[in-house]
Write a protein that holds these residues in place. Sequence first.
Motif, PDB file in Angstrom:
ATOM      1  N   HIS A   1       9.446 -83.433 -23.824  1.00  0.00           N
ATOM      2  CA  HIS A   1       8.651 -82.420 -23.134  1.00  0.00           C
ATOM      3  C   HIS A   1       7.435 -83.079 -22.469  1.00  0.00           C
ATOM      4  N   PRO A   2       7.089 -82.630 -21.252  1.00  0.00           N
ATOM      5  CA  PRO A   2       5.968 -83.246 -20.543  1.00  0.00           C
ATOM      6  C   PRO A   2       4.636 -83.226 -21.300  1.00  0.00           C
ATOM      7  N   MET A   3       4.504 -82.401 -22.312  1.00  0.00           N
ATOM      8  CA  MET A   3       3.230 -82.425 -23.043  1.00  0.00           C
ATOM      9  C   MET A   3       3.085 -83.707 -23.863  1.00  0.00           C
TER      10      MET A   3
ATOM     11  N   SER B   1       1.876 -88.546 -22.029  1.00  0.00           N
ATOM     12  CA  SER B   1       0.862 -89.605 -22.085  1.00  0.00           C
ATOM     13  C   SER B   1       0.945 -90.426 -23.350  1.00  0.00           C
ATOM     14  N   ASP B   2       1.322 -89.814 -24.472  1.00  0.00           N
ATOM     15  CA  ASP B   2       1.186 -90.559 -25.723  1.00  0.00           C
ATOM     16  C   ASP B   2       2.488 -90.795 -26.479  1.00  0.00           C
TER      17      ASP B   2
ATOM     18  N   TRP C   1      11.760 -73.155 -29.173  1.00  0.00           N
ATOM     19  CA  TRP C   1      10.375 -73.269 -28.695  1.00  0.00           C
ATOM     20  C   TRP C   1       9.664 -71.943 -28.916  1.00  0.00           C
TER      21      TRP C   1
ATOM     22  N   THR D   1       5.453 -70.188 -29.051  1.00  0.00           N
ATOM     23  CA  THR D   1       4.004 -70.384 -29.003  1.00  0.00           C
ATOM     24  C   THR D   1       3.340 -69.322 -29.869  1.00  0.00           C
TER      25      THR D   1
ATOM     26  N   LEU E   1       1.553 -73.050 -29.977  1.00  0.00           N
ATOM     27  CA  LEU E   1       1.900 -74.341 -30.539  1.00  0.00           C
ATOM     28  C   LEU E   1       0.995 -74.627 -31.737  1.00  0.00           C
TER      29      LEU E   1
ATOM     30  N   ALA F   1      -1.365 -77.016 -34.277  1.00  0.00           N
ATOM     31  CA  ALA F   1      -2.430 -77.975 -33.945  1.00  0.00           C
ATOM     32  C   ALA F   1      -1.822 -79.340 -33.621  1.00  0.00           C
TER      33      ALA F   1
END
Lengths: 288, 288
Positions: A152-154, A157-158, A216, A218, A220, A222
């Motif tokens: 998932h694009p969220m 970055s990490d 999926w 929401t 979400l 923490a």
Amino acid sequence: MSAPDPRLSINQATIKYSNLEEALRVTAGAGIHAIGLWREPVNEVGLDVAARMLADSGLRFSTHCRGGFFTLPDGPQRRAALDDNRRAIEETATLAAAGADGSTAVLVLVAGGLPEGDRDLIGARERVRDAIGALAPDAKAAGVTLAIEPLHPMYASDRAVVSTLGQALDIASDFDAEVVGAAVDTFHIWWDPQVLEQIARAGREGRIATYQVCDWKTPLPADVLLGRHYMGDGVIDFASLTQAVVQTGYDRDIEVEIFNADIWADAPEHVVRRTAEAFTATVSPHLR
Amino acid sequence: MSAPDPRLSINQATIKYSNLEEALRVTAGAGIHAIGLWREPVNEVGLDVAARMLADSGLRFSTHCRGGFFTLPDGPQRRAALDDNRRAIEETATLAAAGADGSTAVLVLVAGGLPEGDRDLIGARERVRDAIGALAPDAKAAGVTLAIEPLHPMYASDRAVVSTLGQALDIASDFDAEVVGAAVDTFHIWWDPQVLEQIARAGREGRIATYQVCDWKTPLPADVLLGRHYMGDGVIDFASLTQAVVQTGYDRDIEVEIFNADIWADAPEHVVRRTAEAFTATVSPHLR
């Protein structure tokens, strides 16, 4: 309860706190036919012992989780990551050979995120392609399929700079389909406006290395890594996605992989039973 | 500190707790030339008063935030949402006329999420297209551009079923470019493997209604709506994205819209100054 769907595979991460012995026993004990394993619990007992335990369980082996994490620039850390992936390829081949008939030698790859302090996403994505190029000969020699998993694009970055199925297929297209494919995981790709056409493309190109399902919902949690749910508890339309996968001719095991602190805290026997029921309700009707 | 970039616009959400009077005063007082407003603080004083205050501030008006939220099936709630969007169109036209020369009449649209209990993402997306079709004549008559804003896919279920710039452009393509465009917001689209080609396409098709910037950083906060940061504090490469926008010929204001509890808790004078500095450091070098 009726018998679990014969194509259901329990990914061991769904019962994260079970060691290998318990994971195999609980899964087989529930009448389930297949399991996907993780490297850590396998290496805890050693590969040879793990292979024997798997063979004794009578379960099919569906995937090995996981390789990847190779977005670092060239240097000792990148080379160590590649070597570790080579060990994961060997583990995958050994376990697939030990599993029951119908086992598949599929190693799931999570690309890795942006290196610390780096903003060059395009460069990081190129390094993923390069790493897969470095590993492809080893995978081919071992008879293992590398499954690039778009996350998932969220997580871009990490955790994984590969963010869509289309992008995973673009990377895979440089390689033989039996060596490099993609993981189709509903949690990661359900939102994608191109998801149905990309599933069809993955099928045409022979690249669906594994189909994985969970839901999926929401808000979400923490820790957004743990926001996965039993199928049916969220908003994903398993009908359209599963039908799209089935229409490609995909006929192998379907894994359920759920990261969720509440589910992990539950008794593994209960989790596996609940997973089988959710699968029967949401996925099985679309497998005919 | 040097003068703020003349193309910087402060989106009022960046100083969320300022009422209209304070937002205008602080923005103009910092030597900034433009502002994007939100409906709630405008309606708090009434549209006529707000337009007069804006005119007195000497600021350009860059966008009005926001319309949308029209994924509901037909019924009184959907009709009320469309009527509310019509009011937002009128507000946008009035405020753009009141702002300084160079103001733009752009209404940002957030699509809305899946209705409660609904799993038909494709249907919800079609209803967005239908709603824009219903509003387009009003927007055209008022001289307002509707800017479809793709939101990050982590909001696909509960906030915006439009998830990529390509998808926004596909919807916009049914309409005149001066009536329906897209919002290009770095936070929402930086991860997209197709982002540069879709920005170029948006430019070719004359659809960049607004360019907005802020940064992405992990871990995400507990409320993932508030995970936006000053440019430079995260991982987004503002060079490549801004250059892509500039190369399309986009020459209007660039908004900074940051949702972040810590930034909201800060003094608005400080936030505006810090925003201007971050903009000068990360965006301005790519505007030449």
